[in-house]
Design a protein around this motif. Structure first.
Motif, PDB file in Angstrom:
ATOM      1  N   ILE A 182     -61.962 -24.194 -59.586  1.00 26.62           N
ATOM      2  CA  ILE A 182     -62.588 -25.500 -60.373  1.00 26.62           C
ATOM      3  C   ILE A 182     -62.607 -26.470 -59.585  1.00 26.62           C
ATOM      4  CG2 ILE A 182     -62.470 -26.693 -62.604  1.00 26.62           C
ATOM      5  CD1 ILE A 182     -60.706 -24.727 -63.931  1.00 26.62           C
ATOM      6  N   GLY A 183     -63.613 -27.006 -59.228  1.00 24.64           N
ATOM      7  CA  GLY A 183     -63.916 -28.210 -58.306  1.00 24.64           C
ATOM      8  C   GLY A 183     -64.519 -29.394 -59.065  1.00 24.64           C
TER       9      GLY A 183
ATOM     10  N   MET B 108     -62.891 -29.340 -45.133  1.00 23.70           N
ATOM     11  CA  MET B 108     -61.971 -29.268 -46.470  1.00 23.70           C
ATOM     12  C   MET B 108     -62.255 -27.947 -47.036  1.00 23.70           C
ATOM     13  SD  MET B 108     -63.288 -33.063 -47.995  1.00 23.70           S
ATOM     14  CE  MET B 108     -63.906 -34.340 -47.080  1.00 23.70           C
ATOM     15  N   ALA B 109     -63.374 -27.050 -47.076  1.00 19.27           N
ATOM     16  CA  ALA B 109     -63.445 -25.811 -47.314  1.00 19.27           C
ATOM     17  C   ALA B 109     -62.580 -24.841 -46.470  1.00 19.27           C
ATOM     18  CB  ALA B 109     -64.939 -25.245 -47.337  1.00 19.27           C
ATOM     19  N   SER B 110     -62.375 -24.962 -45.210  1.00 18.38           N
ATOM     20  CA  SER B 110     -61.642 -24.296 -44.316  1.00 18.38           C
ATOM     21  C   SER B 110     -60.091 -24.590 -44.799  1.00 18.38           C
ATOM     22  CB  SER B 110     -61.661 -24.751 -43.101  1.00 18.38           C
ATOM     23  OG  SER B 110     -63.173 -24.389 -42.534  1.00 18.38           O
TER      24      SER B 110
ATOM     25  N   ILE C 223     -66.239 -23.042 -61.006  1.00 22.90           N
ATOM     26  CA  ILE C 223     -66.779 -24.047 -61.825  1.00 22.90           C
ATOM     27  C   ILE C 223     -66.902 -25.383 -61.224  1.00 22.90           C
ATOM     28  CG2 ILE C 223     -66.219 -25.287 -63.872  1.00 22.90           C
ATOM     29  CD1 ILE C 223     -64.322 -22.817 -64.958  1.00 22.90           C
ATOM     30  N   VAL C 224     -68.172 -25.896 -61.219  1.00 25.10           N
ATOM     31  CA  VAL C 224     -68.382 -27.387 -60.728  1.00 25.10           C
ATOM     32  C   VAL C 224     -68.633 -28.340 -61.525  1.00 25.10           C
ATOM     33  CG1 VAL C 224     -69.588 -28.542 -59.030  1.00 25.10           C
ATOM     34  CG2 VAL C 224     -69.126 -26.087 -58.519  1.00 25.10           C
TER      35      VAL C 224
ATOM     36  N   ALA D 243     -68.015 -29.285 -54.505  1.00 21.64           N
ATOM     37  CA  ALA D 243     -68.850 -29.181 -52.953  1.00 21.64           C
ATOM     38  C   ALA D 243     -67.707 -28.163 -52.073  1.00 21.64           C
ATOM     39  CB  ALA D 243     -68.935 -30.306 -52.346  1.00 21.64           C
ATOM     40  N   ILE D 244     -66.417 -28.411 -52.365  1.00 25.32           N
ATOM     41  CA  ILE D 244     -65.611 -27.769 -51.449  1.00 25.32           C
ATOM     42  C   ILE D 244     -65.619 -26.330 -52.038  1.00 25.32           C
ATOM     43  CG2 ILE D 244     -63.121 -27.368 -50.872  1.00 25.32           C
ATOM     44  CD1 ILE D 244     -62.771 -30.489 -51.000  1.00 25.32           C
TER      45      ILE D 244
END
Length: 260
Positions: free
Chosen positions: A89-90, A70-72, A112-113, A96-97
């Protein structure tokens, strides 16, 4: 409908403003950020997107599905839009992504998490187990009818009961399916950020809500512990989806950080 790298996305705000990517939680939808878009787009070029497998993005998933994948996807979207660096912002899974994208690429400026974690709480695992049992045993509608219990405070649910009930059919029509949802839950439960990579992050704000039913307050705050100079913000009320239930406070806090 705008799509890039198989991902649906929306852009709000001026083309010459600094880019800000919004990544939602388990639901994976850009629409999750509706209460925040106007305030954020006044200062940033806001990119909200549907995760792969959800919403209007490509529904086909590969043989494996992980937070790293998902980060990719986030990086592919940045590349497709010509974005070299961006703020992010996640929310929960989206956090986590954002963490993983920051660790892997170094292309996230301020992160920002919201109600995330670095080590999943046993309480959260029990919540996911209950949701999976509903999904497999009672079906998609029961899963969606129970979803507000994990996202919002009881008094907010009571005050918005008609609205939440009316939204069920809309959410059901957009639901990614049992298999995809189960795979997304498995992916988020399996993820743990690289300790050295996490510790090396800069410009991190962790938001934790005291009455979050899904992610314990101490667990959310713990994400900031290994990160030197990380900032934290505590919401006394608002539940897991505090950006939805208390958007004015949320928008004020995140804009103060992003514009500092």
């Amino acid at each position: 409908m705008a799509r890039a790298a198989g991902l649906y996305y929306e852009i709000h705000g001026r083309a010459d403003a600094p880019p800000l990517i919004l990544s939602s939680g388990l639901g994976g939808l850009a629409t999750y950020w509706a209460p925040n878009l106007s305030a954020l787009a006044a200062h940033f070029r806001v990119i909200a997107y549907d995760h792969r497998g959800t919403g209007r993005s490509d529904r086909a998933l590969g043989d494996t599905l992980s937070v790293e994948d998902m980060a990719s996807d986030m990086t592919l979207l940045m590349d497709a839009l010509g974005i070299v660096r961006a703020h992010c912002i996640g929310h929960a899974l989206g956090g986590a992504i954002g963490v993983e994208a920051a660790i892997r690429t170094g292309r996230i400026d301020q992160l920002i998490v919201v109600n995330g974690w670095r080590s999943l709480s046993p309480h959260t695992r029990r919540c996911f187990a209950a949701r999976l049992a509903l999904l497999h045993g009672a079906g998609e509608r029961a899963f969606l009818e129970a979803q507000p219990l994990f996202l919002y405070p009881p008094d907010w649910i009571a005050a918005h009961d008609e609205e939440l009930t009316a939204d069920i059919d809309h959410h059901l029509a957009a639901f990614p399916g049992v298999e995809t949802t189960a795979r997304r839950i498995a992916a988020v439960q399996a993820y743990a950020p690289n300790p050295a990579g996490l510790a090396a992050l800069e410009n991190l704000l962790v938001i934790a809500t005291r009455d979050d039913f899904l992610v314990p307050y101490a667990t959310a705050l713990d994400l900031a512990a290994p990160v030197m100079h990380a900032r934290t913000a505590t919401f006394d009320w608002g539940g897991h989806a505090c950006n939805v239930t208390d958007p004015d406070n949320f928008n004020r806090v995140v804009l103060a950080f992003l514009r500092s």
